[in-house]
Design a protein around this motif. Structure first.
Motif, PDB file in Angstrom:
ATOM      1  N   GLU A 115      53.166  14.845  25.096  1.00 36.94           N
ATOM      2  CA  GLU A 115      52.333  14.455  23.975  1.00 36.94           C
ATOM      3  C   GLU A 115      52.914  14.982  22.671  1.00 36.94           C
ATOM      4  N   ALA A 116      52.845  14.152  21.633  1.00 39.24           N
ATOM      5  CA  ALA A 116      53.335  14.545  20.318  1.00 39.24           C
ATOM      6  C   ALA A 116      52.229  15.238  19.541  1.00 39.24           C
ATOM      7  N   TRP A 117      52.491  16.468  19.130  1.00 42.06           N
ATOM      8  CA  TRP A 117      51.565  17.219  18.287  1.00 42.06           C
ATOM      9  C   TRP A 117      50.169  17.338  18.891  1.00 42.06           C
ATOM     10  N   ALA A 118      50.102  17.487  20.211  1.00 41.31           N
ATOM     11  CA  ALA A 118      48.806  17.644  20.862  1.00 41.31           C
ATOM     12  C   ALA A 118      48.101  18.888  20.333  1.00 41.31           C
ATOM     13  N   GLY A 119      46.814  18.749  20.067  1.00 41.67           N
ATOM     14  CA  GLY A 119      46.008  19.858  19.595  1.00 41.67           C
ATOM     15  C   GLY A 119      46.013  20.075  18.106  1.00 41.67           C
ATOM     16  N   ARG A 120      46.899  19.377  17.390  1.00 43.19           N
ATOM     17  CA  ARG A 120      46.926  19.552  15.942  1.00 43.19           C
ATOM     18  C   ARG A 120      45.677  18.915  15.334  1.00 43.19           C
ATOM     19  N   PRO A 121      45.109  19.524  14.285  1.00 45.66           N
ATOM     20  CA  PRO A 121      43.891  18.978  13.691  1.00 45.66           C
ATOM     21  C   PRO A 121      44.149  17.658  12.981  1.00 45.66           C
ATOM     22  N   GLU A 122      43.102  16.875  12.884  1.00 45.71           N
ATOM     23  CA  GLU A 122      43.190  15.613  12.155  1.00 45.71           C
ATOM     24  C   GLU A 122      43.511  15.884  10.694  1.00 45.71           C
ATOM     25  N   ARG A 123      44.299  14.990  10.093  1.00 46.50           N
ATOM     26  CA  ARG A 123      44.538  15.068   8.651  1.00 46.50           C
ATOM     27  C   ARG A 123      43.409  14.351   7.925  1.00 46.50           C
ATOM     28  N   ILE A 124      42.910  14.981   6.889  1.00 47.14           N
ATOM     29  CA  ILE A 124      41.825  14.403   6.100  1.00 47.14           C
ATOM     30  C   ILE A 124      42.436  13.721   4.880  1.00 47.14           C
ATOM     31  N   LEU A 125      42.125  12.472   4.670  1.00 47.94           N
ATOM     32  CA  LEU A 125      42.654  11.719   3.542  1.00 47.94           C
ATOM     33  C   LEU A 125      41.519  11.271   2.637  1.00 47.94           C
ATOM     34  N   ASN A 126      41.886  10.853   1.419  1.00 47.44           N
ATOM     35  CA  ASN A 126      40.931  10.265   0.468  1.00 47.44           C
ATOM     36  C   ASN A 126      39.746  11.184   0.203  1.00 47.44           C
ATOM     37  N   ILE A 127      40.046  12.454  -0.036  1.00 48.91           N
ATOM     38  CA  ILE A 127      38.993  13.427  -0.311  1.00 48.91           C
ATOM     39  C   ILE A 127      38.432  13.191  -1.703  1.00 48.91           C
ATOM     40  N   ASN A 128      37.107  13.145  -1.840  1.00 54.91           N
ATOM     41  CA  ASN A 128      36.472  12.984  -3.136  1.00 54.91           C
ATOM     42  C   ASN A 128      35.756  14.253  -3.591  1.00 54.91           C
ATOM     43  N   GLU A 129      35.525  15.187  -2.682  1.00 54.34           N
ATOM     44  CA  GLU A 129      34.870  16.430  -3.060  1.00 54.34           C
ATOM     45  C   GLU A 129      35.893  17.358  -3.713  1.00 54.34           C
ATOM     46  N   ILE A 130      35.400  18.422  -4.336  1.00 52.77           N
ATOM     47  CA  ILE A 130      36.281  19.359  -5.024  1.00 52.77           C
ATOM     48  C   ILE A 130      37.154  20.099  -4.006  1.00 52.77           C
ATOM     49  N   ILE A 131      38.447  20.160  -4.280  1.00 52.16           N
ATOM     50  CA  ILE A 131      39.397  20.849  -3.413  1.00 52.16           C
ATOM     51  C   ILE A 131      39.860  22.112  -4.125  1.00 52.16           C
ATOM     52  N   ASP A 132      39.621  23.259  -3.519  1.00 51.38           N
ATOM     53  CA  ASP A 132      40.049  24.530  -4.084  1.00 51.38           C
ATOM     54  C   ASP A 132      41.449  24.859  -3.577  1.00 51.38           C
ATOM     55  N   LEU A 133      42.403  24.914  -4.510  1.00 48.13           N
ATOM     56  CA  LEU A 133      43.772  25.274  -4.177  1.00 48.13           C
ATOM     57  C   LEU A 133      43.978  26.765  -4.405  1.00 48.13           C
ATOM     58  N   THR A 134      44.760  27.388  -3.545  1.00 54.20           N
ATOM     59  CA  THR A 134      45.092  28.791  -3.706  1.00 54.20           C
ATOM     60  C   THR A 134      46.558  28.992  -3.357  1.00 54.20           C
ATOM     61  N   GLY A 135      47.146  29.990  -3.982  1.00 58.26           N
ATOM     62  CA  GLY A 135      48.493  30.400  -3.619  1.00 58.26           C
ATOM     63  C   GLY A 135      48.512  31.825  -3.121  1.00 58.26           C
ATOM     64  N   ASP A 136      47.328  32.365  -2.866  1.00 59.32           N
ATOM     65  CA  ASP A 136      47.201  33.765  -2.488  1.00 59.32           C
ATOM     66  C   ASP A 136      46.979  33.964  -0.992  1.00 59.32           C
ATOM     67  N   GLY A 137      47.274  32.955  -0.213  1.00 60.05           N
ATOM     68  CA  GLY A 137      47.127  33.084   1.230  1.00 60.05           C
ATOM     69  C   GLY A 137      47.793  31.919   1.930  1.00 60.05           C
ATOM     70  N   GLU A 138      48.155  32.099   3.175  1.00 56.67           N
ATOM     71  CA  GLU A 138      48.803  31.059   3.965  1.00 56.67           C
ATOM     72  C   GLU A 138      47.757  30.290   4.757  1.00 56.67           C
ATOM     73  N   PRO A 139      47.942  28.992   4.960  1.00 57.05           N
ATOM     74  CA  PRO A 139      46.963  28.215   5.720  1.00 57.05           C
ATOM     75  C   PRO A 139      46.932  28.630   7.189  1.00 57.05           C
ATOM     76  N   ASP A 140      45.765  28.471   7.798  1.00 60.61           N
ATOM     77  CA  ASP A 140      45.639  28.730   9.234  1.00 60.61           C
ATOM     78  C   ASP A 140      46.430  27.689  10.020  1.00 60.61           C
TER      79      ASP A 140
END
Length: 601
Positions: free
Chosen positions: A316-341
């Motif tokens: 399986e390709a990328w099994a278990g990886r979370p779905e990618r969320i597209l076309n977000i309209n809510e506020i997205i908080d960006l940070t450079g002070d931490g690494e993504p999970d």
């Protein structure tokens, strides 16, 4: 003393919030200038860039109040010079029209300079403070100084060139700046390129992109792999940062970043002209031309782009990886002070569109005979309250992955010209599909040259009994002389010729999706047809030339009169886009599929 600023700003609304970093209290501040690099003390997977802000007082006045903020490298596409920020949100931006320059990217066509360097060498500064006032008159940020044909100069900040012109994704810039190119286990090269899994071939530049790369990264990455000049310049970025960045965070590192290819180039920028219009200081890069070079063959890691699906039971390709969320309209908080999970969801964030100028580089998607993997089931992923474009690591921090990139579009010269160029591009890329391409007029017959001629429409006689609109249709600018024409293109396919007709459009003003008025043109469908007998071409085209005037350009009214098979087609991008094709190329393939039995890919 406040700066009297004659240039206009326009309101914009974004869903991005850089929480805490760009909160200036009750003040609105303009991103005024990019400075050097800083080590990121909380996230080693991407450096910070120092951005200078000035107080925005009113549409004509910029204040003396100055603020500095350290912004993650991958977020510079959001915090562009000229954007206005208040309460962590972008509220507006400088309203400037782009200017296009023809440049020489060879070493004798440009050089590095700065206000500080000019002062040290007792030279005139690149630009005066009266044009654009900086915090320091001896500012040390490096600029690329290009020679212009009129004897003037174009000045482009190195950091702007890096963030806009070194590929399309923020991930590419992050990797190039953060990791050594090669000779280490976790090299930049290993993060950018997947294993090719097929032999190299002379005359073909083959690149297999890693998962986080975007298709638009491939031209730069192909040169970084095969062009020693590009490789050398790319390696130098991280090497210079490793040498010059201050681990104590007391001062920024100013590094030189050069144009990554040699030869003629076009650059579209926004900024201010000076020196009686001969010279130009650029802040924002809108687009750039592709370098001339070998055909590029593009593949992707774990791609399902294969003739035959993988058999049941395949990995399986990328099994278990979370779905990618597209076309977000809510506020997205960006940070450079931490690494993504590592198990976090992802959002796709778009920087301003990047325009590829001139003739785009030929890119063909590599297509395997047999897929090796099947789609794996996606995991749900943990909740995220903010997002980072850094390297995924660990879990339970509440930080998702921000996939930041600049959508790529292409310079338009009008639909008719774009369609002809798309046919030519497909012929060069896919000679197995389009074996030859030519244009036709009654006087010249079939000619295979890059510059085409049109068949002009016939004007109506003064006393012909038709409406005014119909009588005006044959002219481009009625009542002025100048007849509208139409292009007839012949494409030789494996099973014989097919033809495409495109009408010449009148320029007009149109409203875009935001309600703003901009330059546009008439909207007509095209026609694709095949004939039962090729000797019917001339009579059919003479009939078309006569009747399309009465139909006022509505080609679908004439498809039933063709002695063969004819269909109209729209110029909107088809729902099913073909991998590796530019938008207009997909329209050509979509049109041809209407008159062929075999599915065209």
């Amino acid at each position: 003393m406040p700066i009297q600023f004659k240039h206009k700003f326009k309101k914009i609304s974004t869903v991005i919030r850089i929480k805490g970093t760009l909160d200036f209290g009750n003040d609105a501040m303009v991103a005024w200038w990019y400075s050097g690099f800083y080590k990121n003390p909380k996230d080693n997977s991407q450096p910070h860039v120092l951005v200078h802000f000035r107080e925005y007082i009113s549409p004509g006045v910029i204040g003396d109040k100055i603020a500095h903020r350290r912004i993650p490298l991958t977020s510079l596409g959001q915090v562009r010079v000229g954007t206005v920020w208040k309460n962590d949100r972008c509220k507006g931006e400088l309203d400037l029209e782009p200017t296009k320059f023809s440049l020489n990217f060879n070493e004798d066509g440009w050089r590095f300079t700065s206000l500080s360097e000019a002062r040290r060498k007792h030279l005139a500064p690149p630009f005066q403070q009266s044009l654009y006032k900086l915090e320091r008159e001896n500012d040390a940020n490096w600029l690329i100084e290009f020679d212009l044909p009129n004897g003037g100069k174009l000045f482009v900040p190195c950091l702007e060139f890096f963030t806009r012109c070194y590929g399309r994704s923020g991930e590419l810039k992050r990797i190039v700046a953060t990791y050594p190119w090669e000779d280490v286990p976790d090299s930049a090269k290993s993060r950018l390129y997947a294993t090719l899994d097929e032999p190299e071939e002379a005359g073909k530049w083959k690149v297999r992109l890693r998962r986080r790369m975007f298709n638009g990264d491939v031209v730069f990455l192909a040169h970084a792999k095969y062009d020693n000049y590009t490789t050398r310049l790319t390696k130098r970025i991280n090497a210079d940062l490793q040498t010059m960045i201050d681990p104590k965070l007391t001062k920024p590192a100013f590094i030189q970043i050069a144009p990554w290819f040699r030869g003629p180039a076009e650059l579209s920028v926004k900024g201010f002209s000076f020196d009686d219009g001969k010279s130009f200081l650029a802040f924002n890069i809108v687009g750039m031309s592709d370098p001339i070079g070998e055909q590029i063959h593009r593949g992707r890691e774990n791609s399902n782009n294969a003739e035959t699906a993988a058999p049941d039971g395949s990995p399986e390709a990328w099994a278990g990886r979370p779905e990618r969320i597209l076309n977000i309209n809510e506020i997205i908080d960006l940070t450079g002070d931490g690494e993504p999970d590592g198990d976090s969801p992802a959002v796709e964030i778009q920087d301003p569109v990047f325009v590829t100028l001139g003739i785009e580089r030929a890119v063909i998607d590599m297509r395997a005979d047999q897929a090796k993997t099947v789609s794996g089931k996606h995991g749900k992923g943990s909740d995220a309250s903010m997002f980072s474009a850094g390297e995924a690591h660990g879990s339970d921090k509440g930080i998702g992955h921000a996939s930041i990139h600049a959508p790529q579009t292409y310079e338009s010269h009008g639909i008719l010209r774009d369609m002809w160029d798309a046919m030519g591009s497909l012929h060069r890329k896919r000679p197995d599909l389009i074996r030859s391409l030519s244009w036709f007029t009654f006087e010249d017959g079939f000619i295979s040259t890059s510059e085409y001629k049109l068949i002009p429409l016939t004007p109506f006689d003064i006393d012909e009994d038709v409406t005014t609109k119909v009588k005006r249709f044959p002219y481009l600018e009625p009542p002025k002389p100048g007849l509208r024409g139409f292009l007839v293109a012949r494409l030789i396919l494996a099973d014989g010729p097919a033809y495409i007709i495109e009408l010449q459009r009148r320029p007009k003003l149109v409203k875009d999706k935001d309600g703003e008025t901009k330059a546009g043109e008439d909207q007509f469908q095209g026609m694709v047809f095949r004939l039962k007998h090729e000797n019917q071409l001339v009579p059919w085209l003479r009939y078309f030339r006569e009747q399309i005037r009465h139909a006022k350009g509505v080609v679908r009214r004439l498809t039933g009169s063709c002695s063969g098979e004819a269909e109209s087609f729209s110029h909107r991008n088809p729902t099913e886009l073909v991998d590796g094709c530019l938008p207009r190329e997909s329209i050509v393939l979509h049109a041809l599929s209407k008159v062929t039995e075999k599915t065209i890919r």
